[in-house]
Enzyme design. Structure first.
Site, PDB file in Angstrom:
ATOM      1  N   LYS A  81     112.399 -10.436  70.569  1.00  0.00           N
ATOM      2  CA  LYS A  81     113.799 -10.219  70.184  1.00  0.00           C
ATOM      3  C   LYS A  81     114.668 -11.404  70.606  1.00  0.00           C
ATOM      4  O   LYS A  81     115.482 -11.891  69.841  1.00  0.00           O
ATOM      5  CB  LYS A  81     114.335  -8.915  70.811  1.00  0.00           C
ATOM      6  CG  LYS A  81     113.543  -7.671  70.400  1.00  0.00           C
ATOM      7  CD  LYS A  81     114.149  -6.398  70.950  1.00  0.00           C
ATOM      8  CE  LYS A  81     114.005  -6.218  72.439  1.00  0.00           C
ATOM      9  NZ  LYS A  81     112.628  -5.960  72.907  1.00  0.00           N
ATOM     10  N   ARG A 155     118.690   1.687  73.878  1.00  0.00           N
ATOM     11  CA  ARG A 155     117.307   1.839  74.301  1.00  0.00           C
ATOM     12  C   ARG A 155     116.856   3.292  74.144  1.00  0.00           C
ATOM     13  O   ARG A 155     115.700   3.591  74.350  1.00  0.00           O
ATOM     14  CB  ARG A 155     117.275   1.470  75.764  1.00  0.00           C
ATOM     15  CG  ARG A 155     116.149   0.725  76.391  1.00  0.00           C
ATOM     16  CD  ARG A 155     115.578  -0.467  75.758  1.00  0.00           C
ATOM     17  NE  ARG A 155     114.904  -1.253  76.756  1.00  0.00           N
ATOM     18  CZ  ARG A 155     115.117  -2.528  76.968  1.00  0.00           C
ATOM     19  NH1 ARG A 155     115.962  -3.198  76.226  1.00  0.00           N
ATOM     20  NH2 ARG A 155     114.463  -3.155  77.905  1.00  0.00           N
ATOM     21  N   ARG A 194     105.574 -15.827  79.955  1.00  0.00           N
ATOM     22  CA  ARG A 194     107.007 -15.973  79.672  1.00  0.00           C
ATOM     23  C   ARG A 194     107.801 -16.392  80.921  1.00  0.00           C
ATOM     24  O   ARG A 194     107.640 -15.824  81.988  1.00  0.00           O
ATOM     25  CB  ARG A 194     107.536 -14.635  79.150  1.00  0.00           C
ATOM     26  CG  ARG A 194     109.034 -14.629  78.922  1.00  0.00           C
ATOM     27  CD  ARG A 194     109.442 -13.547  77.990  1.00  0.00           C
ATOM     28  NE  ARG A 194     109.454 -12.229  78.615  1.00  0.00           N
ATOM     29  CZ  ARG A 194     109.907 -11.144  77.992  1.00  0.00           C
ATOM     30  NH1 ARG A 194     110.361 -11.229  76.765  1.00  0.00           N
ATOM     31  NH2 ARG A 194     109.885  -9.981  78.606  1.00  0.00           N
ATOM     32  N   ARG A 227     110.154 -13.658  85.242  1.00  0.00           N
ATOM     33  CA  ARG A 227     110.925 -12.443  85.507  1.00  0.00           C
ATOM     34  C   ARG A 227     110.156 -11.501  86.423  1.00  0.00           C
ATOM     35  O   ARG A 227     108.978 -11.268  86.219  1.00  0.00           O
ATOM     36  CB  ARG A 227     111.253 -11.739  84.188  1.00  0.00           C
ATOM     37  CG  ARG A 227     112.383 -12.408  83.446  1.00  0.00           C
ATOM     38  CD  ARG A 227     112.596 -11.840  82.085  1.00  0.00           C
ATOM     39  NE  ARG A 227     112.422 -10.397  82.001  1.00  0.00           N
ATOM     40  CZ  ARG A 227     112.613  -9.708  80.886  1.00  0.00           C
ATOM     41  NH1 ARG A 227     112.994 -10.324  79.791  1.00  0.00           N
ATOM     42  NH2 ARG A 227     112.439  -8.423  80.859  1.00  0.00           N
ATOM     43  N   ARG A 238     107.288  -0.353  81.000  1.00  0.00           N
ATOM     44  CA  ARG A 238     108.299  -0.637  79.969  1.00  0.00           C
ATOM     45  C   ARG A 238     107.776  -0.273  78.583  1.00  0.00           C
ATOM     46  O   ARG A 238     108.524   0.225  77.736  1.00  0.00           O
ATOM     47  CB  ARG A 238     108.696  -2.118  80.023  1.00  0.00           C
ATOM     48  CG  ARG A 238     109.684  -2.400  81.138  1.00  0.00           C
ATOM     49  CD  ARG A 238     109.586  -3.819  81.652  1.00  0.00           C
ATOM     50  NE  ARG A 238     109.922  -4.817  80.661  1.00  0.00           N
ATOM     51  CZ  ARG A 238     109.476  -6.071  80.705  1.00  0.00           C
ATOM     52  NH1 ARG A 238     108.674  -6.462  81.665  1.00  0.00           N
ATOM     53  NH2 ARG A 238     109.842  -6.916  79.781  1.00  0.00           N
TER      54      ARG A 238
HETATM   55  P1  ADP Z   1     112.361  -6.423  77.588  1.00  0.00           P
HETATM   56  O1  ADP Z   1     112.892  -6.258  76.198  1.00  0.00           O
HETATM   57  O2  ADP Z   1     111.377  -7.505  77.675  1.00  0.00           O
HETATM   58  O3  ADP Z   1     111.972  -5.131  78.235  1.00  0.00           O
HETATM   59  P2  ADP Z   1     115.034  -6.804  78.597  1.00  0.00           P
HETATM   60  O4  ADP Z   1     115.455  -8.136  79.048  1.00  0.00           O
HETATM   61  O5  ADP Z   1     115.584  -6.262  77.350  1.00  0.00           O
HETATM   62  O6  ADP Z   1     113.462  -6.896  78.563  1.00  0.00           O
HETATM   63  O7  ADP Z   1     115.314  -5.738  79.741  1.00  0.00           O
HETATM   64  C1  ADP Z   1     114.913  -5.940  81.072  1.00  0.00           C
HETATM   65  C2  ADP Z   1     115.217  -4.686  81.887  1.00  0.00           C
HETATM   66  O8  ADP Z   1     116.636  -4.439  81.867  1.00  0.00           O
HETATM   67  C3  ADP Z   1     114.598  -3.414  81.348  1.00  0.00           C
HETATM   68  O9  ADP Z   1     113.269  -3.249  81.800  1.00  0.00           O
HETATM   69  C4  ADP Z   1     115.535  -2.376  81.933  1.00  0.00           C
HETATM   70  O10 ADP Z   1     115.299  -2.186  83.305  1.00  0.00           O
HETATM   71  C5  ADP Z   1     116.891  -3.041  81.811  1.00  0.00           C
HETATM   72  N1  ADP Z   1     117.560  -2.734  80.529  1.00  0.00           N
HETATM   73  C6  ADP Z   1     117.810  -3.598  79.500  1.00  0.00           C
HETATM   74  N2  ADP Z   1     118.447  -2.980  78.503  1.00  0.00           N
HETATM   75  C7  ADP Z   1     118.614  -1.707  78.890  1.00  0.00           C
HETATM   76  C8  ADP Z   1     119.190  -0.569  78.273  1.00  0.00           C
HETATM   77  N3  ADP Z   1     119.725  -0.632  77.045  1.00  0.00           N
HETATM   78  N4  ADP Z   1     119.201   0.602  78.971  1.00  0.00           N
HETATM   79  C9  ADP Z   1     118.676   0.677  80.202  1.00  0.00           C
HETATM   80  N5  ADP Z   1     118.096  -0.347  80.837  1.00  0.00           N
HETATM   81  C10 ADP Z   1     118.060  -1.543  80.200  1.00  0.00           C
END
Ligand code: ADP
Length: 283
Positions: A81, A155, A194, A227, A238
């Site tokens: 993404k 999410r 990554r 990360r 996740r």
């Molecule tokens: P990825 O898509 O690789 O899981 P992100 O950078 O989108 O990574 O998200 C990293 C972390 O941030 C998630 O594992 C979660 O803990 C938190 N997070 C991100 N977006 C949300 C969301 N919309 N609701 C709740 N937690 C979120």
């Protein structure tokens, strides 16, 4: 806003260039500086030696009907993404908001929300809807009236409903939802390789998008980080969460008629599909 951008994606260079030229001809409100650049580009005579690829000014930021694009990118963690979002911004005037980046920034700055979200992010759990909805609301308020894309939010269904009511209250509903459909076998390898530049959210991959100098960001020279949640245990969590909570959003948005899916094993294969889709929608 005028965005000057160099198109690096070689397979698309000529099509992008053609569209950029067409856009330039259509645009009546180019600034004089960019007009000069565009004119000199178009005047290039065939005898002139082919120099370095010209910088292409591009100004494309609204839908056909004049409505700004309000778009979501959905997909499993590691589906690319962030990569798609970065490439799209090289060609279109769209502000990208990544919920993960917003959270990581808040954690790095130790804001109140950042401190509350820290443990959940590190373990791969979801941050509470309340915290993330508030953060995203503030981000969207800052860019009201512009074209934007959201990556990582919503999410789950509750967040999707919160977003819908946020947008409905200002009469600006979503007009595109794009799903990236990438095989899970490909995704785990990507995650291990990554690295990210936290302040900007720039993402690197050791195999197919390495930094110019190992371990440092190409633009700022600052250190890159692996990360903390990019480890196999956290990633598994996740992914499970994605299946249980986020995938149902596909049905939710399918029902509203704004959902489009692009499938492929790599970002290079998905990007042309994404580009063509936006190309049709943008003026
Ligand atoms: P990825 O898509 O690789 O899981 P992100 O950078 O989108 O990574 O998200 C990293 C972390 O941030 C998630 O594992 C979660 O803990 C938190 N997070 C991100 N977006 C949300 C969301 N919309 N609701 C709740 N937690 C979120």
């Amino acid at each position: 806003m005028l965005r000057s951008s160099r198109i690096r994606h070689s397979g698309l260079t000529s099509v992008v260039h053609r569209h950029a030229q067409a856009s330039l001809r259509r645009l009546s409100s180019l600034s004089s500086a960019s007009q000069t650049a565009a004119d000199s580009d178009m005047r290039q005579s065939p005898q002139q030696p082919q120099q370095q690829e010209p910088e292409i000014p591009i100004l494309r930021g609204v839908c056909h009907n004049g409505t700004p694009l309000r778009m979501l990118i959905l997909g499993a963690p590691g589906a690319g993404k962030g990569t798609q979002s970065a490439r799209i911004r090289q060609s279109f005037d769209i502000t990208a908001i990544s919920s993960g980046d917003v959270l990581r920034r808040n954690i790095a700055e130790q804001t109140m929300a950042g401190r509350r979200a820290q443990a959940a992010v590190a373990s791969g759990a979801l941050v509470s809807d309340e915290i993330i909805v508030e953060l995203i609301h503030a981000e969207l308020n800052n860019i009201a009236g512009r074209s934007w894309l959201l990556d990582g939010f919503p999410r789950n269904i509750a967040q999707a409903q919160a977003l819908d009511s946020m947008l409905e209250s200002v009469g600006q509903p979503l007009n595109a939802v794009v799903n990236l459909d990438v095989p899970e076998s490909v995704i785990l390898q990507r995650i291990v390789e990554r690295y990210v530049h936290v302040p900007s959210g720039r993402v690197y991959n050791l195999s197919y998008n390495p930094p110019k100098v190992p371990g440092v960001d190409d633009i700022t020279g600052e250190p890159l980080e692996h990360r903390p949640d990019d480890n196999p245990e956290s990633f598994k969590r996740r992914l499970e969460q994605y299946h249980a909570l986020t995938r149902p959003l596909l049905k939710y948005y399918h029902a509203t008629g704004v959902l489009t899916s692009f499938a492929g094993p790599t970002s290079d294969i998905i990007f042309p599909q994404f580009y063509a889709y936006l190309d049709q929608r943008f003026e």
